[in-house]
Design a protein around this motif. Structure first.
Motif, PDB file in Angstrom:
ATOM      1  N   ALA A  94      35.784  40.131  42.475  1.00 59.67           N
ATOM      2  CA  ALA A  94      35.081  41.349  42.060  1.00 59.67           C
ATOM      3  C   ALA A  94      33.565  41.180  42.240  1.00 59.67           C
ATOM      4  CB  ALA A  94      35.414  41.655  40.602  1.00 59.67           C
ATOM      5  N   GLY A  95      33.205  40.412  43.254  1.00 60.70           N
ATOM      6  CA  GLY A  95      31.778  40.140  43.459  1.00 60.70           C
ATOM      7  C   GLY A  95      31.120  41.042  44.483  1.00 60.70           C
ATOM      8  N   GLY A  96      31.901  41.946  45.063  1.00 58.10           N
ATOM      9  CA  GLY A  96      31.332  42.804  46.114  1.00 58.10           C
ATOM     10  C   GLY A  96      30.330  43.801  45.541  1.00 58.10           C
ATOM     11  N   GLN A  97      29.567  44.405  46.436  1.00 52.52           N
ATOM     12  CA  GLN A  97      28.514  45.319  45.970  1.00 52.52           C
ATOM     13  C   GLN A  97      28.958  46.775  45.991  1.00 52.52           C
ATOM     14  OE1 GLN A  97      25.523  43.326  48.594  1.00 52.52           O
ATOM     15  NE2 GLN A  97      24.283  43.354  46.744  1.00 52.52           N
ATOM     16  N   THR A  99      29.053  49.068  48.166  1.00 45.96           N
ATOM     17  CA  THR A  99      28.025  49.989  48.673  1.00 45.96           C
ATOM     18  C   THR A  99      28.616  51.317  49.156  1.00 45.96           C
ATOM     19  OG1 THR A  99      28.113  48.523  50.579  1.00 45.96           O
ATOM     20  CG2 THR A  99      26.094  48.511  49.321  1.00 45.96           C
ATOM     21  N   MET A 144      36.190  36.615  39.612  1.00 43.53           N
ATOM     22  CA  MET A 144      34.943  36.217  40.277  1.00 43.53           C
ATOM     23  C   MET A 144      34.015  37.420  40.396  1.00 43.53           C
ATOM     24  SD  MET A 144      34.156  34.510  43.975  1.00 43.53           S
ATOM     25  CE  MET A 144      34.166  36.033  44.922  1.00 43.53           C
ATOM     26  N   GLN A 175      29.987  34.033  42.047  1.00 47.60           N
ATOM     27  CA  GLN A 175      30.087  33.399  43.354  1.00 47.60           C
ATOM     28  C   GLN A 175      28.684  33.051  43.851  1.00 47.60           C
ATOM     29  OE1 GLN A 175      31.172  37.541  45.333  1.00 47.60           O
ATOM     30  NE2 GLN A 175      30.695  36.057  46.918  1.00 47.60           N
ATOM     31  N   PRO A 199      25.766  38.463  47.761  1.00 49.70           N
ATOM     32  CA  PRO A 199      26.964  37.623  47.600  1.00 49.70           C
ATOM     33  C   PRO A 199      27.465  37.118  48.956  1.00 49.70           C
ATOM     34  CG  PRO A 199      27.185  39.696  46.391  1.00 49.70           C
ATOM     35  CD  PRO A 199      25.941  39.809  47.196  1.00 49.70           C
ATOM     36  N   ASN A 200      28.023  35.898  48.942  1.00 56.60           N
ATOM     37  CA  ASN A 200      28.365  35.250  50.223  1.00 56.60           C
ATOM     38  C   ASN A 200      29.763  35.582  50.748  1.00 56.60           C
ATOM     39  OD1 ASN A 200      29.792  33.811  48.326  1.00 56.60           O
ATOM     40  ND2 ASN A 200      28.923  31.818  48.805  1.00 56.60           N
ATOM     41  N   GLY A 201      30.323  36.715  50.335  1.00 57.68           N
ATOM     42  CA  GLY A 201      31.622  37.151  50.857  1.00 57.68           C
ATOM     43  C   GLY A 201      32.771  36.634  50.002  1.00 57.68           C
ATOM     44  N   HIS A 202      33.968  37.285  50.155  1.00 62.21           N
ATOM     45  CA  HIS A 202      35.066  36.831  49.290  1.00 62.21           C
ATOM     46  C   HIS A 202      35.550  35.429  49.638  1.00 62.21           C
ATOM     47  CE1 HIS A 202      37.353  38.580  52.587  1.00 62.21           C
ATOM     48  NE2 HIS A 202      36.976  39.805  52.251  1.00 62.21           N
ATOM     49  N   VAL A 231      39.486  43.662  43.671  1.00 61.57           N
ATOM     50  CA  VAL A 231      39.272  44.479  42.479  1.00 61.57           C
ATOM     51  C   VAL A 231      39.553  45.965  42.710  1.00 61.57           C
ATOM     52  CG1 VAL A 231      36.812  45.000  42.858  1.00 61.57           C
ATOM     53  CG2 VAL A 231      37.688  44.737  40.532  1.00 61.57           C
ATOM     54  N   ASP A 232      39.642  46.365  43.982  1.00 57.41           N
ATOM     55  CA  ASP A 232      39.660  47.819  44.216  1.00 57.41           C
ATOM     56  C   ASP A 232      41.041  48.423  44.429  1.00 57.41           C
ATOM     57  OD1 ASP A 232      40.116  46.772  46.752  1.00 57.41           O
ATOM     58  OD2 ASP A 232      38.027  47.062  47.386  1.00 57.41           O
ATOM     59  N   LYS A 385      37.642  52.496  48.069  1.00 56.10           N
ATOM     60  CA  LYS A 385      36.523  51.925  48.830  1.00 56.10           C
ATOM     61  C   LYS A 385      35.407  52.946  49.036  1.00 56.10           C
ATOM     62  CE  LYS A 385      38.637  48.063  50.639  1.00 56.10           C
ATOM     63  NZ  LYS A 385      38.224  46.743  50.190  1.00 56.10           N
TER      64      LYS A 385
END
Ligand code: UTP
Length: 452
Positions: A94-97, A99, A144, A175, A199-202, A231-232, A385
Motif C-alpha cells: 500500500a505504498g503507491g502514490q 496518482t 507496507m 518501503q 517510493p521505490n516500487g512494489h 491495496v486497490d 486505479k
C-alpha cells in the motif's frame, strides 16, 4: 566525471549549509543510484526480454481432467491445513502514490464498498477476521506503506481500533524511496530542503519485509507462506487455500493467480515461461506479433495476464536479505514538481523526470517450481486505479455488486435486477460460506441489501 560524481559534488555544495538536505544526502545509497541510472538511463534501450520464451502454462480455474480434479481436492485440503496451522500471513502493498486516482489520502482508506462505503482496508480486515474465525487461527497482516503515507495509514487503523484484529497482529512499515533524476541522471530537488524522493516500487516490498523485521517476526510466529496482494483490489481472496495448497504441494517459491486476457493487448503483464522458470513481460514490452499469436484451438497464446496476486514462501523472501540477488529497476517517466532556476518549485506540464522502481513480479524468474492458477475475474479482480471508466471506483463497485448477486444466486436466492447488494467479508468470506446459510433475517426484496 560521471553523472554520479557530478551529483555527489553538487549535493555536497547544496547541503553544506542545509542540515535537512544534508540528512537526505547522507542517507543516499550512491551505488544503488548508479545501478538505477545505468539500467534506466544509459542502457534504457535494452528491453530486458528473455532471449527465448513461450506462453506460460497454468492450472485452469476448473480442473480439466480427473487427475487435476484429484489434485485440486487434495490441494484445498492441504491448503486449509496450512491455514489452520497458523502458517500463513496476509501482506498488502500500500505504498503507491495513487496518482491516477487523485485521492487525497492513503488509497486503502478510500470508501469503496457499494452499500456501506467501507474503506478497502476494512474489507481486507474483515476478510482476515472471517477466515481467522473459520479456521480458529491468528492470521497476522503486514501492510507496507511508504514514508509518505505510513503515518496517515497507522492513524486510520488506530482510530478504528485496528478493525478488531488486535494491534499485535498487524504490522505497518515503510518501503524504501529512490530519488528522481532528470533524463540525464541529474538529481532533482523537490524544494530547497529536499530531494525529489518517491517510493521505490512494489518490488521494494521484499527488502522492506526484511529490513522492517517483518520476516523475522513471521519466522517467530511460524509463518511459512505470505499471501501478497495490492491495496486497490477489493475482490481479492486474501488467503486462498487452493492456491496455498497447490503452491506448497509443488514446493513452489512463488505462485501466482492469472486472468485470461480479454484481448491480445489488454493492459496486464503477460506470464511467460523461460525454461523451467516463469517471468512476466509487461504489456508494453510484449512484441505485437507475439501478442497476436494463436494456438491450435484458436485461443490467444499469451493469454495468461497478471492481476498481481501471489503467494511467496517466507524462506524465498529471506534470500533477498544479503542484497546479492536484486530486482532490476524500471524507468518511469513522470511529471515531478521540482525547483526551477529561479529557486521556486514548479509543477511541469510534461514528464520531466525519471523515477526508478522495482517490480515484485521480477522475483518470479528467481523462484523455483513457479506455479500459476487461473482466477475468475468477476470473483477476484476489480481494482480501483482510475477516477472514471475502466478500473475505477464506479466499475469496481458495480463488480462488487455483480459478485455478491452471483454468490446469492449460487446459494439459491434471487434478488431484483437493480438491487444493490453488499456482503460483509467477515460474515461470509467466500461464496461457499453462503451456501446453506440462513438468510431469513435479511429482506431480500429490498432495493439495497447488506448481508453482514
Ligand atoms: P500501481 O502500479 O497501481 O501504482 O500500484 P499506484 O501508485 O497505486 O497508482 P498510480 O500508478 O500512481 O496511479 C500497484 C500496487 O502496488 C503498490 C500500490 O500501493 C498498489 O497496491 N505500490 C506501488 C507500492 O506499494 N509501492 C510502490 O512504490 C508502488
Amino acid at each position: 566525471m560521471d553523472v554520479i560524481e557530478k551529483n555527489k559534488l553538487r549535493m555536497s555544495e547544496l547541503a553544506a549549509d542545509n542540515p535537512q538536505l544534508a540528512e537526505q544526502v547522507d542517507a543516499l545509497d550512491w551505488n544503488e543510484l548508479k545501478t538505477a541510472v545505468d539500467e534506466c538511463i544509459f542502457n534504457k534501450e535494452e528491453t530486458g526480454l528473455p532471449e527465448t520464451y513461450g506462453p506460460a502454462s497454468y492450472f485452469p480455474l476448473q480442473p480439466e481432467n480427473s487427475e487435476q480434479e484429484v489434485l485440486f481436492a487434495e490441494a484445498v485440503e492441504h491448503g486449509e491445513g496450512i491455514v489452520r496451522a497458523g502458517k500463513t500471513a496476509a501482506f498488502t502493498v500500500a505504498g503507491g502514490q495513487g496518482t491516477r486516482l487523485g485521492y487525497d489520502g492513503p488509497k486503502g482508506t478510500l470508501g469503496v464498498s457499494p452499500v456501506k462505503g467501507k474503506p478497502l482496508f476494512q474489507l481486507f480486515a474483515e476478510q482476515i477476521l472471517g477466515i481467522s474465525e473459520k479456521y480458529e487461527v491468528v492470521i497476522p497482516w503486514y501492510v507496507m506503506c511508504s514514508p509518505l503515507n505510513l503515518e496517515a495509514t497507522v492513524s486510520h487503523f488506530e482510530e478504528r481500533e485496528f478493525y478488531g484484529l488486535g494491534k499485535d497482529n498487524l504490522k505497518f512499515f515503510a518501503q524504501g524511496v529512490m530519488p528522481a533524476t532528470d533524463f540525464e541522471g541529474n538529481l532533482l530537488l523537490a524544494n530547497k530542503d529536499s530531494l525529489a524522493l518517491s517510493p521505490n516500487g512494489h518490488g521494494g516490498s521484499l527488502k522492506a519485509l526484511i529490513d522492517s523485521g517483518s520476516v523475522a517476526d513471521m519466522a517467530e510466529r511460524g509463518i511459512e507462506h505470505v499471501s501478497y496482494f495490492q491495496v486497490d483490489n477489493p475482490l481479492v481472496s486474501v488467503i486462498n487455500p487452493l492456491l496455498i495448497g497447490l503452491h506448497d504441494l509443488q514446493r513452489s517459491d512463488m505462485s501466482s493467480r492469472s486472468l485470461t486476457k480479454t484481448g491480445p493487448f489488454e493492459k496486464l503483464g503477460n506470464f511467460v515461461s523461460v525454461g523451467d522458470r516463469v517471468a512476466i513481460i509487461e504489456y508494453s514490452d510484449l512484441p505485437e506479433e507475439k501478442a497476436l499469436e494463436k494456438d491450435e484451438a484458436g485461443r490467444i497464446k499469451y493469454r495468461a495476464g497478471s492481476p498481481a496476486i501471489h503467494v511467496l514462501r517466507r524462506d524465498f523472501i529471506e534470500q533477498f536479505a544479503s542484497g546479492e540477488i536484486k530486482l532490476p529497476y524500471h524507468r518511469a517517466e513522470k511529471k515531478v514538481a521540482c525547483l526551477n532556476e529561479a529557486g521556486e518549485t514548479e509543477a511541469p506540464e510534461e514528464p520531466n523526470a525519471v523515477k526508478f522502481e522495482t517490480f515484485v513480479f521480477d522475483a518470479l524468474p528467481l523462484a523455483k517450481n513457479p506455479l500459476i492458477l487461473e482466477a475468475d475475474r468477476l470473483e477476484e479482480f476489480s481494482p480501483v486505479k482510475n477516477r472514471t471508466g475502466v478500473d475505477s471506483l464506479e466499475s469496481s463497485q458495480a463488480d462488487q455488486v455483480k459478485r455478491a448477486k452471483r454468490w446469492l444466486a449460487n446459494a439459491g436466492h434471487a434478488v431484483k435486477e437493480d438491487t444493490i447488494v453488499e456482503i460483509c467479508p467477515r460474515a461470509f468470506p467466500s461464496d461457499k460460506d453462503l451456501l446453506g446459510a440462513n438468510l431469513e433475517k435479511y429482506d431480500l426484496e429490498a432495493d439495497s441489501i447488506y448481508l453482514g
